[in-house]
Scaffold this motif. Sequence first.
Motif, PDB file in Angstrom:
ATOM      1  N   ALA A   1       3.939   4.452  -0.930  1.00 17.13           N
ATOM      2  CA  ALA A   1       2.796   5.023   0.186  1.00 17.13           C
ATOM      3  C   ALA A   1       3.106   7.006  -0.539  1.00 17.13           C
ATOM      4  CB  ALA A   1       2.699   4.998   1.351  1.00 17.13           C
TER       5      ALA A   1
ATOM      6  N   ASN B   1       2.418   7.756  -4.135  1.00 16.57           N
ATOM      7  CA  ASN B   1       0.885   7.778  -4.069  1.00 16.57           C
ATOM      8  C   ASN B   1       0.141   8.949  -3.433  1.00 16.57           C
ATOM      9  OD1 ASN B   1       0.843   5.186  -5.161  1.00 16.57           O
ATOM     10  ND2 ASN B   1      -0.203   4.516  -2.776  1.00 16.57           N
ATOM     11  N   ARG B   2       0.460   9.595  -2.516  1.00 14.52           N
ATOM     12  CA  ARG B   2       0.769  10.883  -1.924  1.00 14.52           C
ATOM     13  C   ARG B   2       0.695  11.770  -2.943  1.00 14.52           C
ATOM     14  NH1 ARG B   2       2.629   8.828   2.624  1.00 14.52           N
ATOM     15  NH2 ARG B   2       4.589  10.168   2.664  1.00 14.52           N
TER      16      ARG B   2
ATOM     17  N   ILE C   1      -2.377   4.409 -10.485  1.00 15.41           N
ATOM     18  CA  ILE C   1      -3.038   4.811  -8.788  1.00 15.41           C
ATOM     19  C   ILE C   1      -4.043   5.308  -8.462  1.00 15.41           C
ATOM     20  CG2 ILE C   1      -1.703   7.021  -7.227  1.00 15.41           C
ATOM     21  CD1 ILE C   1       1.110   6.212  -7.817  1.00 15.41           C
TER      22      ILE C   1
ATOM     23  N   LYS D   1      -6.118   2.887  -8.306  1.00 14.86           N
ATOM     24  CA  LYS D   1      -6.258   2.173  -6.915  1.00 14.86           C
ATOM     25  C   LYS D   1      -7.141   3.198  -6.128  1.00 14.86           C
ATOM     26  CE  LYS D   1      -4.665  -1.030  -5.211  1.00 14.86           C
ATOM     27  NZ  LYS D   1      -4.872  -2.083  -4.529  1.00 14.86           N
ATOM     28  N   PHE D   2      -7.051   4.418  -5.954  1.00 13.94           N
ATOM     29  CA  PHE D   2      -7.241   5.225  -5.056  1.00 13.94           C
ATOM     30  C   PHE D   2      -8.735   5.108  -5.224  1.00 13.94           C
ATOM     31  CE2 PHE D   2      -8.918  10.123  -4.963  1.00 13.94           C
ATOM     32  CZ  PHE D   2      -8.043  10.255  -3.893  1.00 13.94           C
TER      33      PHE D   2
ATOM     34  N   SER E   1      -4.605  -2.093   3.340  1.00 18.07           N
ATOM     35  CA  SER E   1      -4.461  -2.043   1.966  1.00 18.07           C
ATOM     36  C   SER E   1      -5.006  -0.743   1.811  1.00 18.07           C
ATOM     37  CB  SER E   1      -4.773  -3.197   1.146  1.00 18.07           C
ATOM     38  OG  SER E   1      -4.243  -2.384  -0.362  1.00 18.07           O
ATOM     39  N   ALA E   2      -6.429  -0.093   2.193  1.00 15.46           N
ATOM     40  CA  ALA E   2      -6.552   0.672   1.474  1.00 15.46           C
ATOM     41  C   ALA E   2      -6.479   2.119   1.582  1.00 15.46           C
ATOM     42  CB  ALA E   2      -8.189   0.572   2.171  1.00 15.46           C
TER      43      ALA E   2
ATOM     44  N   GLN F   1      -3.284   2.137   2.319  1.00 14.65           N
ATOM     45  CA  GLN F   1      -2.080   2.355   1.508  1.00 14.65           C
ATOM     46  C   GLN F   1      -1.330   3.179   0.517  1.00 14.65           C
ATOM     47  OE1 GLN F   1       1.865   1.332   2.147  1.00 14.65           O
ATOM     48  NE2 GLN F   1       2.210   1.461   0.648  1.00 14.65           N
ATOM     49  N   SER F   2      -3.321   2.768  -0.530  1.00  9.52           N
ATOM     50  CA  SER F   2      -3.241   2.973  -1.335  1.00  9.52           C
ATOM     51  C   SER F   2      -3.451   4.850  -1.109  1.00  9.52           C
ATOM     52  CB  SER F   2      -4.745   2.342  -2.288  1.00  9.52           C
ATOM     53  OG  SER F   2      -4.193   1.091  -2.722  1.00  9.52           O
ATOM     54  N   LEU F   3      -4.021   5.533  -0.994  1.00  8.82           N
ATOM     55  CA  LEU F   3      -4.637   6.723  -0.149  1.00  8.82           C
ATOM     56  C   LEU F   3      -3.110   7.279   0.442  1.00  8.82           C
ATOM     57  CD1 LEU F   3      -7.585   6.472   1.992  1.00  8.82           C
ATOM     58  CD2 LEU F   3      -7.695   7.418  -0.660  1.00  8.82           C
ATOM     59  N   GLY F   4      -2.133   6.768   0.229  1.00  9.96           N
ATOM     60  CA  GLY F   4      -0.941   7.059   1.121  1.00  9.96           C
ATOM     61  C   GLY F   4      -0.924   7.535   1.824  1.00  9.96           C
ATOM     62  N   ALA F   5      -1.696   7.195   3.021  1.00 11.71           N
ATOM     63  CA  ALA F   5      -1.738   6.789   4.424  1.00 11.71           C
ATOM     64  C   ALA F   5      -0.327   5.685   5.454  1.00 11.71           C
ATOM     65  CB  ALA F   5      -3.058   6.822   4.920  1.00 11.71           C
ATOM     66  N   ARG F   6       0.839   6.135   5.383  1.00 12.64           N
ATOM     67  CA  ARG F   6       1.450   4.845   5.667  1.00 12.64           C
ATOM     68  C   ARG F   6       2.592   6.107   6.056  1.00 12.64           C
ATOM     69  NH1 ARG F   6       2.472  -0.702   4.241  1.00 12.64           N
ATOM     70  NH2 ARG F   6       4.166  -1.576   5.191  1.00 12.64           N
ATOM     71  N   HIS F   7       2.936   5.500   7.677  1.00 11.91           N
ATOM     72  CA  HIS F   7       4.093   6.077   8.280  1.00 11.91           C
ATOM     73  C   HIS F   7       4.202   5.231   9.282  1.00 11.91           C
ATOM     74  CE1 HIS F   7       6.005   8.855  10.660  1.00 11.91           C
ATOM     75  NE2 HIS F   7       6.200  10.344   9.270  1.00 11.91           N
ATOM     76  N   PRO F   8       5.610   5.760  10.320  1.00 20.31           N
ATOM     77  CA  PRO F   8       6.038   4.264  11.056  1.00 20.31           C
ATOM     78  C   PRO F   8       4.993   5.249  12.385  1.00 20.31           C
ATOM     79  CG  PRO F   8       7.688   5.006  10.171  1.00 20.31           C
ATOM     80  CD  PRO F   8       6.662   5.875   9.384  1.00 20.31           C
TER      81      PRO F   8
END
Lengths: 250, 224
Positions: free
Chosen positions: A235, A238-239, B12, B15-16, B181-182, B184-191
Amino acid sequence: MKLKLKIWRQKNAQDKGKMVDYDIEGVSGDMSFLEMLDVLNNQLIGKDEDPVAFDHDCREGICGSCSLFINGEAHGPDRLITTCQLHMRKFKDGDTVYIEPFRAGAFPVIKDLVVDRSALDRIQQAGGYVSVNTSGNTQDANAIPVPKSDADKAFDAATCIGCGACVASCKNASAMLFVAAKVSQFALLPQGKIEAKRRVLNMVEQMDKEGFGSCTNTGACEAECPKGISLENIARMNREYLSASFTANE
Amino acid sequence: MSWLKKTFSSTIGRKFAMALSALFLLVFLLQHFAINITSVFSAGLFNELSHFMGTNPLVQFLLQPVLIAGILLHFILGVYLEMTNKAARPIAYAQYRGSASATWMSRNMAYSGMAILLFMSLHFYDFWVPEIVYKYVEVNPEDPFRYYEELVHKFQNPVRIGLYVAAFVFLSLHLLHGFQSAFQSLGARHPKYYPLIEKLGKIYAIGIPAGFVFIALYHHFFHA
């Protein structure tokens, strides 16, 4: 313990290759998987047959040399270990064990179970480094403050040993977890920020040139990674990539 | 603009684009459901909303083409990615335990997507094509009260109901992986917020298809 081994044999890069059956006896549960292959190879040499070629080096789980796709999984059925750390006690007497090379178009087989993973090196060379002044006035790295959480995340990413299990496990033969780890370990640190945009653009470009597949976020790479590299790194890549694409000067 | 072409030619970038079209389709599906569910409790409201959607020029001549483009982009890109991903491993494993490390849904997005596309062909044949013929080919006078009756009539055929239910099961499977998954592909993943995305994904992926199935079954059994 007695096992039936089904091993991929391929004379060279041009050979078509096939699975060959071997019966092996006297396997101890305390042996490592590679030691079991050593025993097999001793038997083959004794019979004047060509031993099975496989990659190995440190046999301590840190060099990333050993590979092997064992019974349908990279580095075998255990989690968070490499093949050299897999012990035969994980198998039962009479088991059939499939042993194949890490498969990907970007990892051509050289011989038997040995594959050419230099595609990962070329990705690393495309940007997986920081340029530092080595003319004698190098700044002490400890003089640059780094938040503890960033240092921890960078260190976690840097534990990637580049074995290629992520590529081997991914149904798309994608190298994104590897590249993401290499991008993250620098992107999180002040020393890596200077070249961050060019780094991610160049590394992803090289990754695509090598013919790896794209990520469909199945998570197989994270599950099979011997170092537990997290999907959070993908992720982050990707960013980094999208942001660099839209803001880099070149 | 070569940088833009380069970006969207990369793995990438593609996928975006896939993720953006997916989020657009998720929003569309939500508004589609919001309109359809009104048919359960108010035929009048359903007719009113359907009439608005069917006659408003902005919806008809801007949003509708954008929607079709979004569906086509998502489908074509999905097929292209699947083909290039297959080509990335020219020799298959003799034994591959995909289920040991990834869910069935995540490994079979192309198949669930194909099933959804087949259903959409039926859906277009059932609703969209007759609607276009009614309005733009036969040029019939607009009847703001016809929509509810048409909906109820379509849901009387048990074979169609069976196909609808099967299609929404596939849609649910597709979304159980696709929603998170969408992001995650945008980079939006954080605990901090990823567990929320996962929960919302499950609620959406089960709730919305189940809601569509409920609407179909309701009209089938209570208006026979």
